[in-house]
Structure formats: C-alpha cells, structure tokens
Motif scaffolding. Structure first.
Motif, short mmCIF file in Angstrom:
data_model
loop_
_atom_site.label_atom_id
_atom_site.label_comp_id
_atom_site.label_asym_id
_atom_site.label_seq_id
_atom_site.Cartn_x
_atom_site.Cartn_y
_atom_site.Cartn_z
N THR A 200 0.80 -1.22 0.00
CA THR A 200 0.00 0.00 0.00
C THR A 200 0.84 1.27 0.00
O THR A 200 0.29 2.36 -0.14
CB THR A 200 -0.93 0.03 1.23
OG1 THR A 200 -0.14 -0.07 2.42
CG2 THR A 200 -1.92 -1.12 1.18
N GLU A 225 -6.23 4.12 4.17
CA GLU A 225 -7.61 3.72 4.45
C GLU A 225 -8.54 4.94 4.50
O GLU A 225 -9.66 4.90 3.97
CB GLU A 225 -7.69 2.94 5.76
CG GLU A 225 -9.10 2.52 6.17
CD GLU A 225 -9.80 1.65 5.12
OE1 GLU A 225 -11.04 1.74 5.03
OE2 GLU A 225 -9.11 0.89 4.40
N ALA A 228 -9.17 5.96 0.95
CA ALA A 228 -10.08 5.01 0.31
C ALA A 228 -11.53 5.28 0.72
O ALA A 228 -12.44 5.23 -0.13
CB ALA A 228 -9.68 3.58 0.67
N GLU A 242 -10.20 0.17 -3.89
CA GLU A 242 -9.62 -1.16 -3.74
C GLU A 242 -8.12 -1.15 -4.03
O GLU A 242 -7.33 -1.82 -3.35
CB GLU A 242 -10.32 -2.15 -4.67
CG GLU A 242 -9.82 -3.58 -4.54
CD GLU A 242 -10.48 -4.53 -5.51
OE1 GLU A 242 -10.04 -5.70 -5.61
OE2 GLU A 242 -11.45 -4.12 -6.20
N ARG A 245 -6.25 0.07 -1.06
CA ARG A 245 -6.28 -0.87 0.07
C ARG A 245 -5.45 -2.12 -0.15
O ARG A 245 -4.91 -2.70 0.80
CB ARG A 245 -7.73 -1.28 0.34
CG ARG A 245 -8.59 -0.19 0.97
CD ARG A 245 -9.98 -0.71 1.29
NE ARG A 245 -10.73 0.24 2.08
CZ ARG A 245 -11.91 0.75 1.71
NH1 ARG A 245 -12.47 0.37 0.56
NH2 ARG A 245 -12.53 1.61 2.50
N THR A 246 -5.34 -2.55 -1.39
CA THR A 246 -4.69 -3.83 -1.67
C THR A 246 -3.31 -3.69 -2.30
O THR A 246 -2.51 -4.63 -2.26
CB THR A 246 -5.55 -4.68 -2.62
OG1 THR A 246 -5.62 -4.03 -3.90
CG2 THR A 246 -6.95 -4.88 -2.06
#
Length: 266
Positions: A200, A225, A228, A242, A245-246
């Motif tokens: 991230t 986060e 996001a 996404e 976050r990933t």
C-alpha cells in the motif's frame, strides 16, 4: 520547457499525486527529513482520488517546483478528457469518470495556476545535466515502460535535449536504467497510488549529485484507508479505493506491457 538556472546537490522528485493529499503530505514530510535542497513534481496533480483542491495548497506552501502533466494540461485548457493515452474502452471509461469528477471539483483559481506551469524542467545536479518531463520529452502522455523502452530511444532523447539524465513519470511504476555511456534514465514513480505490487505504500525518488549520480527510491507510508473511504463517500469507482487498500491495480491495466502486467494480480 522551463530552464532552472540553479544548481542542486540533492533533490526529491515525484509524479502522479492523483488528488491524494494525504500521500503528498507524507512525501513532503519525508523529503524534508532527507536533506534535499529542492523538490520537484512531474505533473498530474489530479485524477483517481477525492477532493483535488486539497493538494494545491500543500504544493505551493512547500515551494515545490511543479510542471504540467497531461491531466493538468487538460484541466487548464478545459478539455473534454484527460488525454491519458489509454486505448482500451474499459480504461477510458474509468478515466472519463475520474476526469469529470476532478474537473468539477478543481477551482477556477487552481485551473488558472495550472495554466501557468511549464511542461518540463532542466536543472544541474552537480556535473549532470538533468531533463525532467512528464511522459517523455517528445510527448506529454508517452509511456516509457522499463521493459519496452530501448536504450537507443533513451540515447536519442538525451542527445536531442543535450542531457545526461532523463527523469519521467506517467506510467505509475518506477525504474532506473544506467546507460553504457554513463547517462541515466529514471522513472521516478507516482505518489497517488501504489505501483501494482501488492503493497500500500507509494514511491518517490531522491537523486544525489556526487561523486557519481545516486538514485534512491523511497517508500512512503500514509493513511491510505482514510483516502479510500473518501473515494467511496465521493461516489468514485470502488475499484479506485480497492487499489489503495490492496496495492493491486484494478484499472488502467490494458496498456501495461506483458512483463509489467505479469507482476500484478489481474
């Protein structure tokens, strides 16, 4: 192209803020701790992220040297799209959503500021003549990928612009290639989203003049986060959140060369 006549000992360079003010703030704080004497942004202040107007005050207050990327040029001139250079319909669909949102939420004051920006920089880093651009010196939205950009092209670009070091961004994935002639090409990466590697954090580059050119890629961790969640609250595509976050790209995949795409998840 703007000529900066000052010489530098150590500089920080990044691209692709993509409206990620949290990552920008973290990057600027990190650069201040690394004893750099100038900071450069190679363009694309907006795109993908929420609340684009939040990034501009951070850049101006920190005295960052900013150039136009394709996104900035489009916003400044009121174009209908980002001129990102995608050819896939799915990629262009997401690009349209992102650009329309960014255009609506970028103030007239900031669009006017973008119009005032140069399309490149030339600086001295010790003995090295450094050329900075967004995509490439010949096209603002050209993708210079690590695996598909031949040495011959890099030599020609450096020759054409009387430079020893080429710095670019736009692809979203960092790389550094020392050339046999002692010259260098560096894609400095972007700070607005991760580089499709399952982590991230984001990346920027620190370059040092002597004794030989030093190139260091620096990871930056930030509160991804929260960003996001802001993307979701603003009604932007869930795929954008996404990715933060990933660490895996869920959009803008079709223009990736085969080797770069094989490193990703999708």
């Amino acid at each position: 192209m703007q000529e900066l006549l000052s010489e530098h000992r150590r500089i920080a360079v990044f691209g692709g803020i993509y409206s990620n003010a949290a990552a920008l703030a973290a990057t600027l704080a990190d650069a201040r701790r690394r004893d750099v004497d100038a900071v450069f942004c190679l363009g694309d202040v907006g795109g993908f992220g929420p609340h684009p107007d939040r990034a501009y005050p951070l850049l101006r207050e920190a005295g960052v040297h900013v150039m136009q990327g394709n996104y900035d040029a489009s916003l400044a001139s009121g174009r209908d799209d980002c001129a990102c250079g995608y050819t896939d319909p799915r990629d262009n669909s997401y690009a349209r959503i992102s650009y329309d949102y960014t255009f609506r939420n970028t103030s007239l004051t900031h669009r006017a500021w973008l119009r005032s920006l140069p399309t490149g920089f030339r600086v001295r880093l010790g003995p090295h003549r450094v050329l900075m651009c967004h995509g490439s010196p010949r096209m603002i939205n050209e993708f210079l990928w690590e695996t598909t950009t031949p040495d011959g092209l890099l030599h020609r670009l450096l020759d054409d612009h009387a430079a020893d070091v080429l710095l670019c961004t736009h692809t979203g994935i960092k790389w550094h290639r020392p050339l046999p002639t002692g010259r260098h090409a560096v894609n400095v990466g972007v700070i607005g989203r991760p580089e499709n590697d399952g982590t991230t954090n984001v990346w920027y580059a620190v370059l040092t003049a002597a004794p030989d050119l030093g190139v260091e890629f620096v990871p930056v961790h930030y509160d991804h986060e929260t960003v996001a969640r802001e993307i979701e609250r603003e009604g932007l595509p869930a795929e954008f959140a996404e990715t933060l976050r990933t660490g895996w790209w869920t959009t803008c995949l079709e223009n990736l060369p085969a080797k770069e795409r094989a490193r990703g998840k999708f």
